[in-house]
Design a protein around this motif. Structure first.
Motif, PDB file in Angstrom:
ATOM      1  N   HIS A   1      15.116   2.650 -38.901  1.00 32.00           N
ATOM      2  CA  HIS A   1      13.718   3.275 -39.512  1.00 32.00           C
ATOM      3  C   HIS A   1      13.025   3.944 -38.552  1.00 32.00           C
ATOM      4  O   HIS A   1      11.781   4.262 -38.028  1.00 32.00           O
ATOM      5  CB  HIS A   1      12.652   1.815 -39.667  1.00 32.00           C
TER       6      HIS A   1
ATOM      7  N   GLU B   1      12.813   7.362 -38.633  1.00 29.59           N
ATOM      8  CA  GLU B   1      12.164   8.250 -39.268  1.00 29.59           C
ATOM      9  C   GLU B   1      10.962   7.969 -40.146  1.00 29.59           C
ATOM     10  O   GLU B   1      10.403   8.499 -40.805  1.00 29.59           O
ATOM     11  CB  GLU B   1      13.181   8.982 -40.266  1.00 29.59           C
ATOM     12  N   ASN B   2      10.775   6.590 -39.857  1.00 28.97           N
ATOM     13  CA  ASN B   2       9.411   6.029 -40.769  1.00 28.97           C
ATOM     14  C   ASN B   2       8.662   5.153 -39.694  1.00 28.97           C
ATOM     15  O   ASN B   2       8.621   4.000 -40.304  1.00 28.97           O
ATOM     16  CB  ASN B   2      10.011   5.147 -41.784  1.00 28.97           C
TER      17      ASN B   2
ATOM     18  N   LEU C   1       5.825   3.259 -41.510  1.00 29.29           N
ATOM     19  CA  LEU C   1       6.295   2.150 -42.190  1.00 29.29           C
ATOM     20  C   LEU C   1       6.088   0.865 -41.179  1.00 29.29           C
ATOM     21  O   LEU C   1       5.675  -0.268 -41.567  1.00 29.29           O
ATOM     22  CB  LEU C   1       7.440   2.274 -43.011  1.00 29.29           C
TER      23      LEU C   1
END
Length: 305
Positions: free
Chosen positions: A265, A267-268, A271
């Motif tokens: 994760h 790149e996120n 979230l």
């Protein structure tokens, strides 16, 4: 017998009162490919010359193959092969003729060693071609052949890939891997190009302004540079449960201080932040970490400058 082929203890070399090599404590184990990394002028070549016996320390001492006395060092240095800067070749001679001169100088019996080493470095088919017509990569291979002619246990190479084109770099890299893996040769390779040595070395020593600022294994270096999200929360155990249940990942590592390295994760991060917050966790830090190899070295240098 010592597990180290080379150890230095507070090794120091002064020129006109200036420390070119300063209190270096370096260890190279048998079977390693040791990447000796530093900027131009950092002291790499001077330290190599000290190990090879081409100059003598101002202070401290070194140990080769478990020996540290002058008479014994003269003897065990016969187990060294060195290529310092550009190989000294006879330009109007073939590869075989160049090696024959070296064989006679060193008193190596029999000519079988010449064909064997030419085959090892991939120059067995150069025939009557003179060294002056060799590519730079071929000249470097011949230089390594000269260093390997007496089948040394330790091979020391100073900037062997400097100036080579990409194909030449690959050729030298594969040659050194073969010498190490198939013939058990321990190799010290100095360079200022970390990205190239990274594909070869099993261990590293970083030198800056004459001082050895860090020794690290390839695995440790890769781990230090590995991209991740660094998470610091008020409850690491709850965070782990959340990562596994809500983000379906076990690709993380919990550090001794409770911080979490999340390798998925990347790149996120939004979230990740939302999921952790919804689980009632207080987030102290969430930030991308990791570095390029060059960036890692640059950071080291900045810390000691």
């Amino acid at each position: 017998m010592s597990e180290y082929v080379l150890q230095t203890v507070n090794l120091t070399k002064k020129y006109k009162g200036i420390d070119v090599v300063k209190k270096v404590n370096m260890q190279v184990k048998k079977g390693e490919i040791y990447g000796f990394i530093g900027l131009n002028g950092a002291g790499k070549s001077t330290l190599i010359r000290l190990v090879a016996g081409l100059t003598y320390p101002t202070e401290g001492h070194l140990e080769l193959f478990g020996e540290n006395q002058s008479k014994e060092l003269i003897h065990v240095r016969q187990q060294l092969g060195t290529l310092i800067e550009n190989p000294a070749l006879f330009p109007n001679m073939t590869a075989e003729q160049n090696l024959e001169v070296i064989r006679l100088q060193r008193g190596i019996p029999g000519k079988e060693c010449i064909k064997k080493v030419l085959s090892r470095v991939g120059l067995e088919n150069t025939g009557k071609k003179k060294a002056k017509s060799f590519s730079l990569g071929m000249k470097q291979r011949l230089g390594i052949a000269i260093a390997m002619l007496h089948e040394p246990e330790l091979l020391i190479l100073d900037e062997p890939i400097n100036g080579l084109d990409p194909m030449g770099v690959v050729e030298i890299r594969e040659l050194l891997k073969q010498l190490n893996e198939d013939h058990g040769v321990t190799i010290i390779i100095s360079s200022h190009i970390l990205s190239e040595v990274h594909q070869l070395a099993t261990n590293y020593g970083f030198i800056h302004k004459g001082e050895l600022i860090e020794q690290i294994t390839a695995n440790q270096l890769n781990e230090a540079c590995k991209a991740h999200l660094l998470l610091k929360v008020n409850d690491a155990n709850q965070a782990i449960i959340t990562l596994e249940q809500k983000l379906n990942t076990e690709n993380y590592e919990v550090m001794p201080d409770g911080a979490i390295k999340l390798f998925s994760h990347l790149e996120n991060s939004t979230l990740v932040t939302r999921v952790l917050t919804e689980s009632g966790l207080d987030i102290e830090q969430i930030s991308p970490q990791g570095d390029t190899l060059e960036g890692y070295f640059t950071s080291l240098v900045k810390e000691v400058s």
